[in-house]
Design an enzyme around this catalytic site. Sequence first.
Site, mmCIF file in Angstrom:
data_model
loop_
_atom_site.group_PDB
_atom_site.id
_atom_site.type_symbol
_atom_site.label_atom_id
_atom_site.label_comp_id
_atom_site.label_asym_id
_atom_site.label_seq_id
_atom_site.Cartn_x
_atom_site.Cartn_y
_atom_site.Cartn_z
ATOM 1 N N HIS A 86 -26.611 -49.095 17.277
ATOM 2 C CA HIS A 86 -25.939 -51.177 18.215
ATOM 3 C C HIS A 86 -27.880 -51.988 18.605
ATOM 4 O O HIS A 86 -28.169 -52.921 18.713
ATOM 5 C CB HIS A 86 -26.021 -50.874 19.667
ATOM 6 C CG HIS A 86 -25.532 -49.704 20.033
ATOM 7 N ND1 HIS A 86 -23.747 -50.291 18.731
ATOM 8 C CD2 HIS A 86 -24.598 -48.708 20.419
ATOM 9 C CE1 HIS A 86 -22.783 -49.414 19.327
ATOM 10 N NE2 HIS A 86 -23.701 -48.420 20.121
ATOM 11 N N GLU A 88 -20.701 -38.286 24.193
ATOM 12 C CA GLU A 88 -20.230 -39.761 24.541
ATOM 13 C C GLU A 88 -18.686 -39.686 24.514
ATOM 14 O O GLU A 88 -18.078 -41.257 24.975
ATOM 15 C CB GLU A 88 -21.259 -40.611 23.893
ATOM 16 C CG GLU A 88 -21.155 -40.692 22.639
ATOM 17 C CD GLU A 88 -22.149 -41.959 22.112
ATOM 18 O OE1 GLU A 88 -23.433 -42.902 23.269
ATOM 19 O OE2 GLU A 88 -22.266 -42.072 20.733
ATOM 20 N N ASP A 135 -21.136 -44.882 26.575
ATOM 21 C CA ASP A 135 -19.831 -44.537 26.089
ATOM 22 C C ASP A 135 -19.046 -43.825 26.509
ATOM 23 O O ASP A 135 -17.746 -43.636 26.472
ATOM 24 C CB ASP A 135 -20.282 -44.315 24.797
ATOM 25 C CG ASP A 135 -20.363 -45.299 23.193
ATOM 26 O OD1 ASP A 135 -19.598 -46.637 23.782
ATOM 27 O OD2 ASP A 135 -21.285 -45.490 23.285
HETATM 28 C C1 3PY Z 1 -24.354 -44.532 25.554
HETATM 29 O O1 3PY Z 1 -24.939 -44.803 26.174
HETATM 30 O O2 3PY Z 1 -23.681 -44.571 25.325
HETATM 31 C C2 3PY Z 1 -25.834 -44.415 24.705
HETATM 32 O O3 3PY Z 1 -25.648 -43.960 23.481
HETATM 33 C C3 3PY Z 1 -27.169 -44.765 24.774
HETATM 34 O O4 3PY Z 1 -27.721 -46.083 24.126
HETATM 35 MG MG MG Z 2 -23.442 -44.778 23.180
#
Ligand code: 3PY
Ligand code: MG
Length: 267
Positions: A48, A161, A187
């Site tokens: 990102h 995530e 995520d």
């Molecule tokens: C998230 O919180 O999704 C991450 O990947 C941290 O950057």
């Molecule tokens: Mg993430």
Amino acid sequence: MATHALLKTLRSNKPAFGAWITLPGAFNARTVAQASPDLSWVVIDCEHGLTSLHPGAAESVQAIEALGPNAPSALVRIPATGTSTGTGWQIKHALDAGARGVIVPMIASAAKAREVVEDSRFPPVGRRGFGSPFTHGIWGVSAAEYLRTANDSVLVIVQIETQDAVVNVAEIAAVDGIDVLFIGPYDLSISCGYPPPSPDPHPDVEKLIQHILSETKKAGKKIAIFCSSGAQAAQRARQGFDMISVTADSSAIAEGIQRHISAAAEQ
Ligand code: 3PY
Ligand code: MG
């Protein structure tokens, strides 16, 4: 033995505090890496963040590692995992660039975790190819020593995530060659239908986070999480997290400038 700051901190069972690099450029990477002696790692975010994997990551890793033996370990987060195209080439670029480890987003099954290990380790453990003329120099060791010790020194970190990843967390944690499970609370929240943390996750998401923490510890693996402040990071350290991202360059710049401008404007 080739070693580095994050590996040493994890082996000493102390919390390893880190920072996220979202802005591109070698000078930015070096500025973040030099910001505190308590930083034991930084991650160049090619998922990102704005650094391109090739050649951008190599320049940033070089700028960080050139700070010397006490530099925080430079990790690279690769751009993506996917079903149709393998991620092996991304891991190869990141590790050949001299990264001390890779953070691989969105891992939701033990099979995918095993693929990541194979791409990250030299034979006979995995299928990583050998051949960069630069990697060992960035680590400050001979090519022979890099080849001999990289399988033990490169940190393989997978992000947990998604809902599926939570279901499969015990199996993912049990995969040989995975060193750290890294929770992405943003995520994870949206995957479960909750808003992103602001700043703390929803209590239902927090329950999942605590579940991932205990399953990972049970498997004898290290557990990491992304935080958005020092206070939040300190709380995660008290809960037993091993590796904690405390802040990111872009938000820290904005907060710092805002704080100074407010002080000036209040006169
Ligand atoms: C998230 O919180 O999704 C991450 O990947 C941290 O950057
Ligand atoms: Mg993430």
